[in-house]
Scaffold this motif. Structure first.
Motif, PDB file in Angstrom:
ATOM      1  N   VAL A  18       0.858  -1.210  -0.110  1.00  0.00           N
ATOM      2  CA  VAL A  18      -0.139   0.090   0.096  1.00  0.00           C
ATOM      3  C   VAL A  18       0.873   1.346   0.046  1.00  0.00           C
ATOM      4  CG1 VAL A  18      -1.753   1.298   1.119  1.00  0.00           C
ATOM      5  CG2 VAL A  18      -1.813  -1.137   1.063  1.00  0.00           C
ATOM      6  N   ILE A  19       0.738   2.075  -0.852  1.00  0.00           N
ATOM      7  CA  ILE A  19       1.337   3.445  -1.004  1.00  0.00           C
ATOM      8  C   ILE A  19       0.669   4.356  -0.434  1.00  0.00           C
ATOM      9  CG2 ILE A  19       2.447   4.987  -2.563  1.00  0.00           C
ATOM     10  CD1 ILE A  19       3.292   2.877  -4.373  1.00  0.00           C
ATOM     11  N   GLY A  20       0.950   5.143   0.745  1.00  0.00           N
ATOM     12  CA  GLY A  20       0.056   6.107   1.281  1.00  0.00           C
ATOM     13  C   GLY A  20      -0.302   5.863   2.743  1.00  0.00           C
ATOM     14  N   GLY A  21       0.214   6.495   3.632  1.00  0.00           N
ATOM     15  CA  GLY A  21      -0.246   6.349   5.156  1.00  0.00           C
ATOM     16  C   GLY A  21      -1.321   7.445   5.419  1.00  0.00           C
ATOM     17  N   GLY A  22      -2.242   7.931   4.631  1.00  0.00           N
ATOM     18  CA  GLY A  22      -3.319   8.759   5.133  1.00  0.00           C
ATOM     19  C   GLY A  22      -4.520   7.647   5.467  1.00  0.00           C
ATOM     20  N   ILE A  23      -5.561   8.266   5.958  1.00  0.00           N
ATOM     21  CA  ILE A  23      -6.734   7.400   6.358  1.00  0.00           C
ATOM     22  C   ILE A  23      -7.184   6.356   5.570  1.00  0.00           C
ATOM     23  CG2 ILE A  23      -8.684   8.913   5.867  1.00  0.00           C
ATOM     24  CD1 ILE A  23      -9.473   8.402   8.826  1.00  0.00           C
ATOM     25  N   VAL A  24      -7.248   6.700   4.405  1.00  0.00           N
ATOM     26  CA  VAL A  24      -7.720   5.715   3.279  1.00  0.00           C
ATOM     27  C   VAL A  24      -6.767   4.499   3.064  1.00  0.00           C
ATOM     28  CG1 VAL A  24      -8.440   5.247   1.013  1.00  0.00           C
ATOM     29  CG2 VAL A  24      -9.093   7.373   2.058  1.00  0.00           C
ATOM     30  N   PRO A  48       7.246  11.483   8.084  1.00  0.00           N
ATOM     31  CA  PRO A  48       7.736  10.755   9.081  1.00  0.00           C
ATOM     32  C   PRO A  48       6.378  10.088  10.201  1.00  0.00           C
ATOM     33  CG  PRO A  48       8.015  12.958   9.347  1.00  0.00           C
ATOM     34  CD  PRO A  48       7.529  12.840   8.123  1.00  0.00           C
ATOM     35  N   GLY A  49       5.384  10.370   9.684  1.00  0.00           N
ATOM     36  CA  GLY A  49       4.088  10.039  10.435  1.00  0.00           C
ATOM     37  C   GLY A  49       2.992   9.612   9.777  1.00  0.00           C
ATOM     38  N   PRO A  50       1.693   9.277  10.194  1.00  0.00           N
ATOM     39  CA  PRO A  50       0.549   9.115   9.467  1.00  0.00           C
ATOM     40  C   PRO A  50      -0.194  10.496   9.421  1.00  0.00           C
ATOM     41  CG  PRO A  50       0.154   8.398  11.680  1.00  0.00           C
ATOM     42  CD  PRO A  50       1.506   8.670  11.600  1.00  0.00           C
ATOM     43  N   ALA A  51      -1.058  10.710   8.346  1.00  0.00           N
ATOM     44  CA  ALA A  51      -2.124  11.496   8.254  1.00  0.00           C
ATOM     45  C   ALA A  51      -1.799  13.007   8.093  1.00  0.00           C
ATOM     46  CB  ALA A  51      -3.138  11.315   9.405  1.00  0.00           C
ATOM     47  N   ARG A  52      -0.288  13.168   7.538  1.00  0.00           N
ATOM     48  CA  ARG A  52       0.203  14.510   7.460  1.00  0.00           C
ATOM     49  C   ARG A  52      -0.588  15.550   6.703  1.00  0.00           C
ATOM     50  NH1 ARG A  52       4.953  14.696  10.673  1.00  0.00           N
ATOM     51  NH2 ARG A  52       4.815  12.865  11.949  1.00  0.00           N
ATOM     52  N   HIS A  53      -1.533  15.073   5.558  1.00  0.00           N
ATOM     53  CA  HIS A  53      -1.851  15.929   4.711  1.00  0.00           C
ATOM     54  C   HIS A  53      -3.277  15.877   4.762  1.00  0.00           C
ATOM     55  CE1 HIS A  53       2.187  16.689   3.024  1.00  0.00           C
ATOM     56  NE2 HIS A  53       2.626  15.477   3.159  1.00  0.00           N
ATOM     57  N   ILE A  94     -11.103   7.394  20.977  1.00  0.00           N
ATOM     58  CA  ILE A  94     -10.780   8.275  20.419  1.00  0.00           C
ATOM     59  C   ILE A  94     -11.598   9.559  20.622  1.00  0.00           C
ATOM     60  CG2 ILE A  94     -10.137   9.214  17.786  1.00  0.00           C
ATOM     61  CD1 ILE A  94      -9.610   6.472  17.181  1.00  0.00           C
ATOM     62  N   PRO A  95     -11.180  10.898  20.884  1.00  0.00           N
ATOM     63  CA  PRO A  95     -12.099  11.982  21.111  1.00  0.00           C
ATOM     64  C   PRO A  95     -13.174  12.212  19.673  1.00  0.00           C
ATOM     65  CG  PRO A  95      -9.975  12.473  21.710  1.00  0.00           C
ATOM     66  CD  PRO A  95      -9.820  11.167  20.988  1.00  0.00           C
ATOM     67  N   HIS A  96     -14.429  12.408  20.158  1.00  0.00           N
ATOM     68  CA  HIS A  96     -15.413  12.473  19.142  1.00  0.00           C
ATOM     69  C   HIS A  96     -16.530  13.052  19.958  1.00  0.00           C
ATOM     70  CE1 HIS A  96     -16.440   8.705  20.768  1.00  0.00           C
ATOM     71  NE2 HIS A  96     -17.601   8.667  20.250  1.00  0.00           N
ATOM     72  N   ALA A  97     -17.541  13.716  18.909  1.00  0.00           N
ATOM     73  CA  ALA A  97     -18.796  14.081  19.516  1.00  0.00           C
ATOM     74  C   ALA A  97     -19.838  13.878  18.407  1.00  0.00           C
ATOM     75  CB  ALA A  97     -18.651  15.232  20.316  1.00  0.00           C
ATOM     76  N   VAL A  98     -21.073  13.766  18.532  1.00  0.00           N
ATOM     77  CA  VAL A  98     -22.203  13.904  17.652  1.00  0.00           C
ATOM     78  C   VAL A  98     -22.814  15.197  17.870  1.00  0.00           C
ATOM     79  CG1 VAL A  98     -24.165  12.737  16.721  1.00  0.00           C
ATOM     80  CG2 VAL A  98     -22.254  11.346  17.544  1.00  0.00           C
ATOM     81  N   THR A  99     -22.546  16.302  17.329  1.00  0.00           N
ATOM     82  CA  THR A  99     -22.934  17.534  17.533  1.00  0.00           C
ATOM     83  C   THR A  99     -24.271  17.894  16.682  1.00  0.00           C
ATOM     84  OG1 THR A  99     -21.723  18.401  15.581  1.00  0.00           O
ATOM     85  CG2 THR A  99     -20.798  18.141  18.056  1.00  0.00           C
ATOM     86  N   ALA A 161      -5.726  10.751  14.898  1.00  0.00           N
ATOM     87  CA  ALA A 161      -5.820   9.553  15.992  1.00  0.00           C
ATOM     88  C   ALA A 161      -6.523   8.372  15.455  1.00  0.00           C
ATOM     89  CB  ALA A 161      -6.603  10.126  17.211  1.00  0.00           C
ATOM     90  N   VAL A 162      -7.527   8.727  14.568  1.00  0.00           N
ATOM     91  CA  VAL A 162      -8.216   7.410  13.944  1.00  0.00           C
ATOM     92  C   VAL A 162      -7.217   6.832  12.666  1.00  0.00           C
ATOM     93  CG1 VAL A 162     -10.074   6.649  12.337  1.00  0.00           C
ATOM     94  CG2 VAL A 162     -10.423   8.212  13.971  1.00  0.00           C
ATOM     95  N   ALA A 163      -6.573   7.492  12.178  1.00  0.00           N
ATOM     96  CA  ALA A 163      -5.845   7.046  11.198  1.00  0.00           C
ATOM     97  C   ALA A 163      -4.577   6.193  11.857  1.00  0.00           C
ATOM     98  CB  ALA A 163      -4.894   7.979  10.227  1.00  0.00           C
ATOM     99  N   ARG A 164      -4.199   6.883  12.782  1.00  0.00           N
ATOM    100  CA  ARG A 164      -3.083   5.975  13.625  1.00  0.00           C
ATOM    101  C   ARG A 164      -3.456   4.760  14.094  1.00  0.00           C
ATOM    102  NH1 ARG A 164      -1.999   9.975  16.857  1.00  0.00           N
ATOM    103  NH2 ARG A 164      -0.444  10.952  15.697  1.00  0.00           N
ATOM    104  N   GLN A 165      -4.688   4.783  14.833  1.00  0.00           N
ATOM    105  CA  GLN A 165      -5.312   3.506  15.253  1.00  0.00           C
ATOM    106  C   GLN A 165      -5.535   2.589  14.337  1.00  0.00           C
ATOM    107  OE1 GLN A 165      -5.633   3.020  18.798  1.00  0.00           O
ATOM    108  NE2 GLN A 165      -6.068   0.851  17.742  1.00  0.00           N
ATOM    109  N   LEU A 166      -6.174   2.765  13.208  1.00  0.00           N
ATOM    110  CA  LEU A 166      -6.251   1.986  12.245  1.00  0.00           C
ATOM    111  C   LEU A 166      -4.769   1.151  11.676  1.00  0.00           C
ATOM    112  CD1 LEU A 166      -8.792   4.032   9.851  1.00  0.00           C
ATOM    113  CD2 LEU A 166      -9.135   1.621  11.035  1.00  0.00           C
TER     114      LEU A 166
END
Length: 408
Positions: A18-24, A48-53, A94-99, A161-166
């Protein structure tokens, strides 16, 4: 795993690369591990880490799916993905809220489009409540409008945080600082990629989730994607008086464009984002006007669809540029929803860049675009609500990748 071809043994570092360490990309790795335990997955990410863009530079909104054409991938994945995202965040703390959110019409010409959104929401199975001016004030005392709809299933979360956990839950090997410079794909031998550091990684199947560079990775693989990524920067401000906004407030979008317009978003940290606009970026990672990469600008300008898009939408573009160059113009746009805002209330915040796929004829690809090729699956358009819908998108990309793998 070893495959034999013409008497020679081929050693693979992984089954799916897999090329790409974003959430997808990380969601795809996670979905593969769930669907086919034992499948070896390697994720290569140049940062150097996930989800940078795109993943880490947005409003953090869990979209309901109300905007999207019924039956489209965006509609189906957003509605399903919003519920799954809330569940995922709750499961992993993971911090979240249904607003909930308000979509507010401030001009009579917007009322038909607002009513159309009510119908679209119902067709997509989304609970929607119609509001008059007095009811708007019950939810947002400082917001003014002729009418609004409330969508209660919208929420907010920390997508980084979601991406990191995935990634952690996927069990995949994740290599950061691995920028791809060369891809060698051979139908009988698999895919080998070389990184800027000189490392070579071999896999049986390649999955391209490279976001802002997905079309370039497709061409390195030897495939012609028939689209080009045109980067649009979204510029944000923070509201110095966050007490003016309780939740999420959006304008009525123009269906001719894939952008939602300047909106107000109270984030998971309690701050209020204001924006974004949508202006052409002068680099794929052009987070400011001072970031210019001539090679990328030239490549974008060489795509005929860019000029056709410009001729079609130049009036819209002029307005977006004006709001980029003039803070006063940006404030005017915000005051349509929030009359109390003053110029001093807007504090510059980090910008994001959207990877918008543009067709040769100048059309903007509005839905998710995923293509299967020989030993490869390319995700060529994953616009908003990609973060919201990342769990079902990941399963879909994983299904296709495993299908390609099973055919070998």
């Amino acid at each position: 795993m070893v495959q034999v071809r013409e008497g020679r043994a081929i050693g693979y570092d992984c089954d799916v690369l897999v090329i790409g360490g974003g959430i997808v990309g990380l969601s795809t790795a996670h979905a593969i591990s769930r669907a086919a335990p034992g499948t070896r997955v390697t994720v290569l990410e140049k940062e150097p880490g996930p989800a940078r863009h795109q993943t880490g530079r947005n409003s953090g909104v869990i979209h309901s799916g109300i905007y999207y054409r019924p039956g489209s991938l965006k509609a189906r994945y957003a509605v399903r993905g919003a519920a799954e995202m809330i569940k995922f965040c709750a499961e992993y703390g993971i911090p979240h809220a249904v607003t909930g959110k308000l979509i507010v019409a401030t001009d009579r010409a917007e009322l038909p489009r607002l009513h159309a959104l009510v119908q679209r929401g119902r067709e997509n199975g989304i609970p929607v409540r119609e509001l008059g001016p007095a009811q708007i004030s019950e939810y947002e005392p400082e917001v003014r409008g002729l009418a609004a709809i409330r969508v209660r299933t919208t929420g907010i979360c920390d997508f980084t945080a979601v991406a990191r956990q995935l990634g952690e839950a996927s069990g995949a090997e994740i290599r950061y600082g691995a920028e791809i410079v060369q891809v060698d794909r051979r139908p009988e031998r698999g895919v080998a990629v070389r990184t800027a550091r000189g490392d070579v990684v071999r896999g049986r199947v390649l999955v391209n989730c490279a976001g802002l560079y997905c079309d370039e990775i497709a061409r390195l693989t030897g495939d012609e994607p028939e689209v080009r990524i045109v980067p649009f920067r979204g510029e944000y401000y923070e509201l110095a008086r966050p007490e003016l906004v309780r939740g999420l407030v959006y304008p009525v979008p123009d269906p001719a464009f894939p952008f939602l317009g300047v909106h107000l978003t109270r984030g998971i940290d309690g701050g209020v984002h204001v924006g974004p606009n949508a202006v052409p970026a002068l680099a794929r990672e052009g987070y400011g006007w001072g970031v210019v990469r001539p090679r990328e600008v030239a490549a974008t300008a060489a795509w005929p669809g860019v000029w056709r898009m410009g001729r079609r939408h130049w009036r819209y573009g002029v307005g977006e540029l004006r709001r980029s160059w003039s803070k006063r113009a940006f404030v005017e746009a915000v005051r349509r929803l929030l009359p109390a805002v003053e110029e001093g209330d807007l504090v510059p915040a980090a910008a994001g860049v959207r990877a918008q796929a543009v067709l040769r004829d100048g059309g903007l690809v509005d839905d998710f675009l995923i293509r299967e090729e020989v030993r490869a699956v390319h995700v060529l358009n994953a616009p908003s609500p990609a973060a919201t819908a990342s769990l079902p998108i990941g399963r879909e990309v994983a299904r296709r990748a495993l299908g390609v793998l099973g055919e070998l």
